[in-house]
Structures are given as structure tokens and as C-alpha cells.
Design an enzyme around this catalytic site. Structure first.
Site, PDB file in Angstrom:
ATOM      1  CD  GLU A 182      62.801  19.736  55.825  1.00 35.25           C
ATOM      2  OE1 GLU A 182      63.523  19.956  54.833  1.00 35.25           O
ATOM      3  OE2 GLU A 182      61.994  20.575  56.277  1.00 35.25           O
ATOM      4  CE  LYS A 258      63.566  21.106  51.212  1.00 38.31           C
ATOM      5  NZ  LYS A 258      63.843  21.655  52.557  1.00 38.31           N
ATOM      6  CB  CYS A 295      60.307  20.878  53.584  1.00 39.17           C
ATOM      7  SG  CYS A 295      60.041  22.385  54.590  1.00 39.17           S
TER       8      CYS A 295
END
Length: 445
Positions: A182, A258, A295
Site C-alpha cells: 500500500e 480504497k 488494506c
């Protein structure tokens, strides 16, 4: 038979006694819980001053210079010498002993460049009507390569140089699809809540420096590369946490932003970027259908599920997370997702301890500090059948290459019938009611 079951039970109990003795663990608490807990703190049982001289010496071999445990596998290799015991441990913890890929040239080059290299193979059953669909997946974890007070371009270019070295080794190992960690182009500065100079790392997904860099590598090696960056969009100048997918010809294929932003600990990411607006896209590459659950999305089972419902065969989870907060969850979440959704899941975590020029506070009453915490690496690949590879190091740069047969996805789906036995209509109806303000829980008293 009962006799075979008793024999296996006795064997497991003997293994547990052996490991408890070697690691000086309590007999009153579950063995594997203690192993997991010991990995998450410095100075695991059997390696501290109170241990015997032999145990202390062995323990040091499993620790890095700053006292961090190198890896769970290092502890096991140090303390479990019996081959049959180790095999049983791998069966219980990993679903079996993974076959190793022979990549001598890649292994030699990684050693020269001072990073860990591991390579495994996950086989599926041969079929009569479908040819095998073997793909080599690469997962890269790395430290930052320059101090955080160095000029932004110097920090970025130093990482570019390191990543190029690691991608070249991945190519030597025959990797087809690789994913970076990430926000790989710089330090994970979100803990600071400072805007300058950190916002200078944000860039266009289609025309930024990292795209041109990754595009050239992808084209050179006919490799699909997933490049998670901090994106500044070309239209509204909005900041996003984004994974860019570059195909084997170096072409921009698309991106995913994300979906879930953490609001916990020092992960002050909502100060910088917005929740994603790209849904749950799956990218149909020449090597298979891939997706990216960035994540914090790994904590949301429905996020994993939607990539599966859209047909993903490999889902990458590029992450940056620290030991004190999340390490007990790390070995479980991607593996659970692989099992529940009939795909391969790849957990990739940043590694190292990053220190920033200015102190920041955590809002927990603790003193101001300059270090975020230890990013514990431990990247791994989990298969739909519940097996997984051992993890990479908790302290060093590393490349994990895993050869998988994508036919396993359907084979496991046919065996367990999770999709077939799911009650999606019922779930959808319940969720539809749940999001309404007048929702009432279905509780019977």
C-alpha cells in the site's frame, strides 16, 4: 478408524508437549495462542535472560538486531528440530507443507541484493476437460530507502531503485502477476497529520511518475503489476488511496480506490483522502481475473465477498499495518477470505519502522513520538482450500513467488458449495431493511 484417530491424537499431544518444552510455554493455556502472542511481542518465551543459555542463543537467531522477532517460521526452525513434528505443525497451522519452487537464479540474485526470497507451489487436481491454469503470483514487501527528512524526489527515487531490483528478481522467478504494498512510493506518513511535504507524493494514476516506472517494468517482463499509490485525480484534484492495474503490455488497465478508511490508532488517513467510489472491480488480465482489497478493507467480510461475486480468482490485499494493533488478525483475515470466497488471497504488508522529523501524538494520553510503530511484513498467499504459504520476514524486505493453479477455485467451489448454499436473497432483504432509519432488529423475547 478409532485406532487411527487415537494414534493421531497421541501424535498431536506429543508434538504439543515438545513445543511447550522447547519454547518454555505454559501447559494451562492453548499452545497455538501462546505462539501467536509470543510473535507479537519482543523477547518471546525461551529467548529472554531467564531462559537457558542454549535457548537464549537459539532465540537470538530468530530475532532481528532491534529485538523484533524475525518471523514465526524462524522460531519454529530454531526450536522444532524433529522433521515429523515440523510437518505436523505445518499441517495444523498452514494446512500442510507447501511444495517449494526451484528458482536458483532468482534466489541467488535476491541474496546478493539483500532481501528475502521464498517460492512455493500450490497444486490443484488434474481435470479431464480443462487444462491447468498455472499462474505465478509475486508479492513484494519493502522498507523505505531514504530518511523521511530527505527531499521527496530523493525518497521516491530510492524506492523506485529498490523496487526495480525486486521486480527483476520476480521476473527471474517467472512471476506473471505482482502486487506492491500500500502507498509504496513513500513513507506511510498519515500518522503525522501534516500536509507538507507529504501531499507531494500524490500523483495521477494515468500519468504520474510511478505509472511510467511500473509500465516500463510490466512491458519489459510481460507482467501484470498492481501499483497501490496515493492518487491525485486529474479532474477534481481529489486525493484517493488507489491501486493502479498495469497490464502485461504496460497499458493502464484501470484502478480501484480504497473502500474503507481506518479511524483507529495513528491511522489518520481520513485527514488526507476520501472513501473510494469505484465499487468492487475485477480486472480480466491474460493471467486471470484479479482484484484489490486495499488494506483496511480486509476487516470487512462483505468487501471481500463482493470481489468474489464479481468473479475474482486472485484478490490482493496491499497493506500497511503495525504489530501492536493488528498482528493477531493478520494471519487469519486473508485466509478466511480465500476459504469463504473460493479464490486466492494475497496479504502484502509493509515492513520496517519509520521515523518522522516532527513528533506527533496518538490521542491516547501517551507521550508524543516520532515513530509510527513496527510494520511487520509477514506477507503470504492463501488458497481456496484453506492452505497457505509461510509468511515472509517480519523485519526484512522480501519477495514471495507462489505458483497456483486457478482451477482450484472451481474445484473447491464444487466441493463445498458455499455459493450454492448461500442465501443471498435473504441477506439482501435483511441488509435493505438494516440501512433504513426505522430498522428493528429481529429479536425474540
Amino acid at each position: 478408524t478409532n485406532k487411527q484417530t487415537n494414534k493421531q491424537t497421541n501424535k498431536n499431544m506429543a508434538l504439543a508437549r515438545s513445543m511447550r518444552s522447547a519454547l518454555k510455554l505454559s501447559s494451562s493455556r492453548p499452545l497455538w495462542t501462546q505462539l501467536a502472542n509470543n510473535v507479537t511481542r519482543r523477547g518471546f518465551a525461551g529467548a529472554g535472560p531467564a531462559a537457558s543459555t542454549a535457548s537464549a542463543a537459539a532465540g537470538k537467531a530468530a530475532q532481528s538486531k532491534d529485538g523484533e522477532v524475525a518471523s514465526l517460521e524462524a522460531i519454529v526452525s530454531t526450536h522444532v528440530g524433529n522433521a515429523s513434528d515440523k510437518e505436523e505443525m505445518e499441517r495444523i497451522m498452514y494446512g500442510g507443507t507447501m511444495g517449494k519452487l526451484s528458482c536458483p537464479e532468482a534466489e541467488s540474485q535476491a541474496k546478493k541484493l539483500d532481501f528475502e526470497f521464498k517460492a512455493y507451489a500450490v497444486d490443484a487436481a488434474e481435470e479431464q476437460t480443462r487444462a491447468s491454469r498455472k499462474v505465478r503470483i509475486g508479492a513484494i514487501q519493502n522498507k523505505i530507502c531514504a530518511p523521511t527528512d530527505a527531499p521527496v524526489v530523493e525518497q521516491r527515487d530510492a524506492i523506485f531503485k529498490r523496487i526495480e531490483e525486486m521486480v527483476e528478481v520476480a521476473a527471474l522467478a517467472g512471476a506473471n502477476v505482482i502486487c506492491l504494498q500500500e502507498c509504496w512510493t513513500g513513507p506511510f506518513f498519515f500518522c503525522t497529520r501534516e500536509k507538507q511535504p507529504w501531499m507531494e507524493f500524490a500523483e495521477s494514476a494515468k500519468s504520474g511518475e510511478s505509472f511510467h516506472f511500473v509500465s516500463e517494468l510490466a512491458k519489459r517482463h510481460k507482467m501484470v503489476i498492481v501499483s497501490p499509490i496515493l492518487e491525485r485525480d486529474d479532474h477534481r484534484q481529489t486525493i484517493w488511496n488507489t491501486a493502479v492495474v498495469v497490464d502485461h503490455n504496460g497499458r493502464y488497465m484501470g484502478k480501484h480506490r480504497k473502500n474503507h478508511i481506518p479511524r483507529v490508532g495513528d491511522f489518520n488517513e481520513s485527514t488526507y483522502y476520501m472513501e473510494g467510489n469505484t465499487g468492487h472491480p475485477v480486472f480480466d488480465t491474460i493471467y486471470g481475473k484479479i482484484a484489490i482489497n486495499i488494506c483496511y478493507g480486509r476487516h470487512h467480510p462483505l468487501n471481500w465477498m463482493m470481489f468474489g461475486l464479481n468473479g475474482a480468482e486472485i484478490v490482493f490485499n496491499p497493506s500497511a499495518t503495525v504489530g501492536k494493533l493488528s498482528e493477531p488478525l493478520w494471519p487469519i483475515e486473508a485466509r478466511n477470505a480465500a476459504i469463504a470466497n473460493h479464490y486466492f488471497a494475497v496479504g502484502i504488508n509493509r515492513v520496517g519502522t519509520e521515523e518522522f522529523p516532527n513528533e506527533f501524538t496518538s490521542g491516547d494520553g501517551g507521550p508524543a513520538k516520532k515513530r509510527f510503530g513496527h510494520f511487520y511484513g509477514s506477507s503470504y498467499v492463501a488458497a481456496p482450500d484453506g492452505s497457505r504459504t509461510p509468511g515472509l520476514s517480519r523485519v526484512n524486505d522480501g519477495l514471495l513467488v507462489t505458483e497456483v493453479d486457478l482451477n482450484m477455485c472451481q474445484q473447491v467451489r464444487d466441493k463445498w458449495l458455499f455459493n450454492q448454499t448461500a442465501r443471498f436473497e435473504m441477506y439482501a432483504d435483511s441488509l435493505k431493511r438494516y440501512v433504513e432509519d426505522d430498522f428493528e432488529p429481529q429479536i425474540i423475547r
